[in-house]
Structures are given as structure tokens and as C-alpha cells.
Design an enzyme around this catalytic site. Sequence first.
Site, PDB file in Angstrom:
ATOM      1  N   GLU A 117     104.889 -26.315  76.628  1.00 35.91           N
ATOM      2  CA  GLU A 117     106.488 -27.180  76.741  1.00 35.91           C
ATOM      3  C   GLU A 117     106.415 -28.403  76.954  1.00 35.91           C
ATOM      4  O   GLU A 117     107.105 -28.933  76.886  1.00 35.91           O
ATOM      5  CB  GLU A 117     107.195 -25.783  77.507  1.00 35.91           C
ATOM      6  N   GLU A 137     105.558 -14.895  77.555  1.00 37.46           N
ATOM      7  CA  GLU A 137     106.361 -14.507  78.448  1.00 37.46           C
ATOM      8  C   GLU A 137     106.566 -13.132  78.167  1.00 37.46           C
ATOM      9  O   GLU A 137     106.915 -12.628  79.577  1.00 37.46           O
ATOM     10  CB  GLU A 137     107.280 -15.960  78.439  1.00 37.46           C
TER      11      GLU A 137
HETATM   12  C1  1HE Z   1      95.913 -19.012  85.825  1.00 33.58           C
HETATM   13  C2  1HE Z   1      96.620 -18.951  84.908  1.00 33.58           C
HETATM   14  C3  1HE Z   1      98.118 -19.478  85.278  1.00 33.58           C
HETATM   15  C4  1HE Z   1      94.154 -18.386  84.170  1.00 33.58           C
HETATM   16  N1  1HE Z   1      98.020 -19.366  86.308  1.00 33.58           N
HETATM   17  N2  1HE Z   1      96.194 -18.580  87.454  1.00 33.58           N
HETATM   18  N3  1HE Z   1      99.948 -17.880  81.608  1.00 33.58           N
HETATM   19  C5  1HE Z   1      99.466 -17.238  80.832  1.00 33.58           C
HETATM   20  O1  1HE Z   1     100.124 -15.771  80.663  1.00 33.58           O
HETATM   21  C6  1HE Z   1      98.392 -17.502  80.237  1.00 33.58           C
HETATM   22  C7  1HE Z   1      97.172 -16.712  81.073  1.00 33.58           C
HETATM   23  N4  1HE Z   1      95.667 -17.159  81.064  1.00 33.58           N
HETATM   24  C8  1HE Z   1      94.600 -16.764  80.236  1.00 33.58           C
HETATM   25  O2  1HE Z   1      95.434 -15.416  78.918  1.00 33.58           O
HETATM   26  C9  1HE Z   1      93.230 -16.201  80.532  1.00 33.58           C
HETATM   27  O3  1HE Z   1      93.224 -17.481  82.137  1.00 33.58           O
HETATM   28  C10 1HE Z   1      93.275 -17.884  79.288  1.00 33.58           C
HETATM   29  C11 1HE Z   1      92.739 -17.333  78.013  1.00 33.58           C
HETATM   30  C12 1HE Z   1      93.917 -19.238  79.381  1.00 33.58           C
HETATM   31  C13 1HE Z   1      91.783 -18.188  79.808  1.00 33.58           C
HETATM   32  O4  1HE Z   1      90.762 -17.360  80.156  1.00 33.58           O
HETATM   33  P1  1HE Z   1      89.419 -17.630  81.056  1.00 33.58           P
HETATM   34  O5  1HE Z   1      89.137 -16.120  80.664  1.00 33.58           O
HETATM   35  O6  1HE Z   1      88.897 -18.896  80.172  1.00 33.58           O
HETATM   36  O7  1HE Z   1      90.098 -17.304  82.111  1.00 33.58           O
HETATM   37  P2  1HE Z   1      90.144 -16.914  83.425  1.00 33.58           P
HETATM   38  O8  1HE Z   1      88.950 -15.952  83.400  1.00 33.58           O
HETATM   39  O9  1HE Z   1      91.372 -15.514  82.805  1.00 33.58           O
HETATM   40  O10 1HE Z   1      91.220 -17.371  84.103  1.00 33.58           O
HETATM   41  C14 1HE Z   1      90.206 -18.002  85.197  1.00 33.58           C
HETATM   42  C15 1HE Z   1      90.976 -18.498  86.676  1.00 33.58           C
HETATM   43  O11 1HE Z   1      92.209 -18.823  86.388  1.00 33.58           O
HETATM   44  C16 1HE Z   1      91.472 -17.415  87.134  1.00 33.58           C
HETATM   45  O12 1HE Z   1      91.699 -17.847  88.501  1.00 33.58           O
HETATM   46  P3  1HE Z   1      90.730 -16.716  89.647  1.00 33.58           P
HETATM   47  O13 1HE Z   1      90.549 -17.632  90.958  1.00 33.58           O
HETATM   48  O14 1HE Z   1      90.438 -15.358  89.534  1.00 33.58           O
HETATM   49  O15 1HE Z   1      89.199 -17.490  89.289  1.00 33.58           O
HETATM   50  C17 1HE Z   1      93.001 -17.216  86.614  1.00 33.58           C
HETATM   51  O16 1HE Z   1      93.987 -15.923  87.423  1.00 33.58           O
HETATM   52  C18 1HE Z   1      93.049 -18.811  86.803  1.00 33.58           C
HETATM   53  N5  1HE Z   1      94.144 -18.583  85.393  1.00 33.58           N
HETATM   54  N6  1HE Z   1      95.371 -18.577  83.614  1.00 33.58           N
HETATM   55  C19 1HE Z   1      97.222 -18.989  87.756  1.00 33.58           C
HETATM   56  N7  1HE Z   1      98.425 -19.440  84.052  1.00 33.58           N
HETATM   57  C20 1HE Z   1     108.185 -23.737  83.439  1.00 33.58           C
HETATM   58  S1  1HE Z   1     107.870 -21.253  82.773  1.00 33.58           S
HETATM   59  C21 1HE Z   1     106.602 -21.490  81.309  1.00 33.58           C
HETATM   60  C22 1HE Z   1     106.129 -19.835  81.550  1.00 33.58           C
HETATM   61  C23 1HE Z   1     104.549 -19.158  80.904  1.00 33.58           C
HETATM   62  O17 1HE Z   1     104.166 -20.797  81.389  1.00 33.58           O
HETATM   63  S2  1HE Z   1     104.476 -18.902  80.821  1.00 33.58           S
HETATM   64  C24 1HE Z   1     102.377 -18.010  80.264  1.00 33.58           C
HETATM   65  C25 1HE Z   1     101.778 -17.932  81.800  1.00 33.58           C
END
Ligand code: 1HE
Length: 265
Positions: A117, A137
Site C-alpha cells: 500500500e 489480510e
Molecule cells: C512482524 C511482521 C509484521 C514480521 N508485524 N512483526 N503482514 C503479514 O502478514 C506478513 C507477516 N510476515 C511474514 O510473513 C514474514 O515475517 C516475512 C515473509 C515477511 C519474512 O519472513 P522471515 O522468516 O524472514 O522473518 P520472520 O522470522 O517471520 O520475522 C522476523 C521478525 O519480524 C519476527 O519477530 P521476532 O521478535 O520473533 O524476531 C516477526 O514476528 C516480525 N515480523 N512481520 C509484526 N507484519 C494498513 S492495513 C495493512 C494490513 C497488512 O499489512 S496485513 C499484512 C501483514
Amino acid sequence: MRAARPKLPKSLRVERRGAIAIVTLARPEKRNALNDTTVLGLEAFFDALPAGVKAVVLNAQGKHFSAGLDLSELKVLSTEDGVAHSRVWHRIFDRIEFGRVPVVTVMHGAVIGGGLELAAATHIRVAERSAYYALPEGSRGIFVGGGGSVRLPRLIGVSRMIDLMLTGRTYGAEEGQALGISHYLVGDGEGLAKGIEIAKRIATNSSVSNFAIMNVLPRIAEQDRASGYLTEALISSIAQGDDEAKARLKAFLEKRAPKTVHNRH
Ligand code: 1HE
């Protein structure tokens, strides 16, 4: 009028290169998930653009452009707070899209949800081959809230957005390029240089033309034909009446300006 230079959060870095400012999402440990601090930091930066900046490059640190909305913040919002939260994103992304200078986004790795976005609110998108796009989402039990349902159908069509949101599928960089998500597709590690090259080129345009392209053209595209023709006549006469236009036209006619030739991108 420009405000004093704001103090930006740690999740944003800014570097100045002549007429270009490079803004970097700098929270790679959370995959550049967009928390309130970062989004408000973007607003503060764009509100107080340093004088002389004529184009901005937006890129991101680490393996991914952005994992989208910071889900850890969303989980504690009430319905009412959620509306307000989304409206803040709308305000800030509109400020970028209809702002003072064009923004070139360089994307790599995950460009997910709110990250897509944000990219869609900018003017030119460069994708590295590692880039991929998703709107998960549906599977998270939420909906886009950063203007995605307004901007993305204009880029890729409602039907493709429905598919992305219902199925959680991804598009790779080549598919994104074919669909118009990105304007330029480059190799991994080449995006920033390409983004800077494009921003520098944009910065050589007249400010009036850039303003018209960013702020007037999208409005005309949403008007009925008669209103569009009238708005076009008004803005084109404003642009050509400017001293800058006169000087540039004279330079061309005196063979001092570059010709428009075709170069492969
Ligand atoms: C996060 C977020 C997040 C990672 N919010 N903390 N977005 C999603 O549904 C995508 C969610 N993220 C993922 O699918 C993956 O993290 C990735 C594919 C992007 C990257 O994977 P990877 O293996 O490199 O990293 P990871 O181990 O999943 O994440 C590393 C850290 O980042 C981990 O935190 P930690 O404290 O355990 O190290 C994750 O929790 C954190 N992290 N993504 C919070 N999104 C205005 S409305 C818009 C609506 C949306 O955007 S919905 C889509 C949300």
C-alpha cells in the site's frame, strides 16, 4: 512554508544527495513492519522536506522491503481505534502521493500488505528480481487499511486484488512488472542505483510540471471527460505560462536542450 527538520525514529534513515533525499525503512529485524512510529515518521519527513529536495527515493534495509502493518500493534486496537488508525494511514499516504515531490520506491523481497500500500502511494516503483507481492489480510482476519482498496485496483484491477486477498497467493517480480505494479525491473542489488538515477532525472524537470503530473493528472483521470478537458486546459496553460517553461522551450529551439530519443530501460 517548511517546518523545522523533524527528529525521525530509528526505523527511518535519511540521506541527502544533492536534489535527492533517500529514505530507508530501517527496521530489518522486524522485516520493516510498519508500526505507528515509522508511519508517523514518514509523515514528519515529508512534511518538512529539506529545501532543495526535488525527488525522494524510498527503499528498505535488510532482505525485505516491508512485511506490512505491524501486527503486534493492531492486535490491541478496538474497532473505533482501528478506524482512526486506518484514517491516519490514509492521511499520510495521501500526503506522499499528492505531496510536493515525486517519490521513487525501490522494492525487494517481501512487499506485503501495508508495504505494498505504501509503495502504491508513491509515483514510480523499481523492483529487484527478489521482490514479491502479497495481500495476506484475508488469512489474518483483517482488511487492507492503508488505501490499498482504492489504489491497488487502479494498478492491477479489482479482480486480481480479490484473488490476492482471498487466496493469499503471491506475485513474483516478473509478474508484478507485467501487471504494472513495478515500472522498472532490475537485478538484485541494482535497485537503489536505478532508483537514484530515475529520481535524478525527475529532479531535472520543472517543478510546475512535476506538480501537475503528481497532483493534477490523477485527479483528471478520475473526472468525467468534459471536466477533464477543462482541468487539462487550465493546468497546461499554467505550466506553459511559467518562466521555466519559456526558458526550456527556447533552449530546445536554439538546439541547447537534449532530444527525445529512445533508450532501452
Ligand atoms: C512482524 C511482521 C509484521 C514480521 N508485524 N512483526 N503482514 C503479514 O502478514 C506478513 C507477516 N510476515 C511474514 O510473513 C514474514 O515475517 C516475512 C515473509 C515477511 C519474512 O519472513 P522471515 O522468516 O524472514 O522473518 P520472520 O522470522 O517471520 O520475522 C522476523 C521478525 O519480524 C519476527 O519477530 P521476532 O521478535 O520473533 O524476531 C516477526 O514476528 C516480525 N515480523 N512481520 C509484526 N507484519 C494498513 S492495513 C495493512 C494490513 C497488512 O499489512 S496485513 C499484512 C501483514
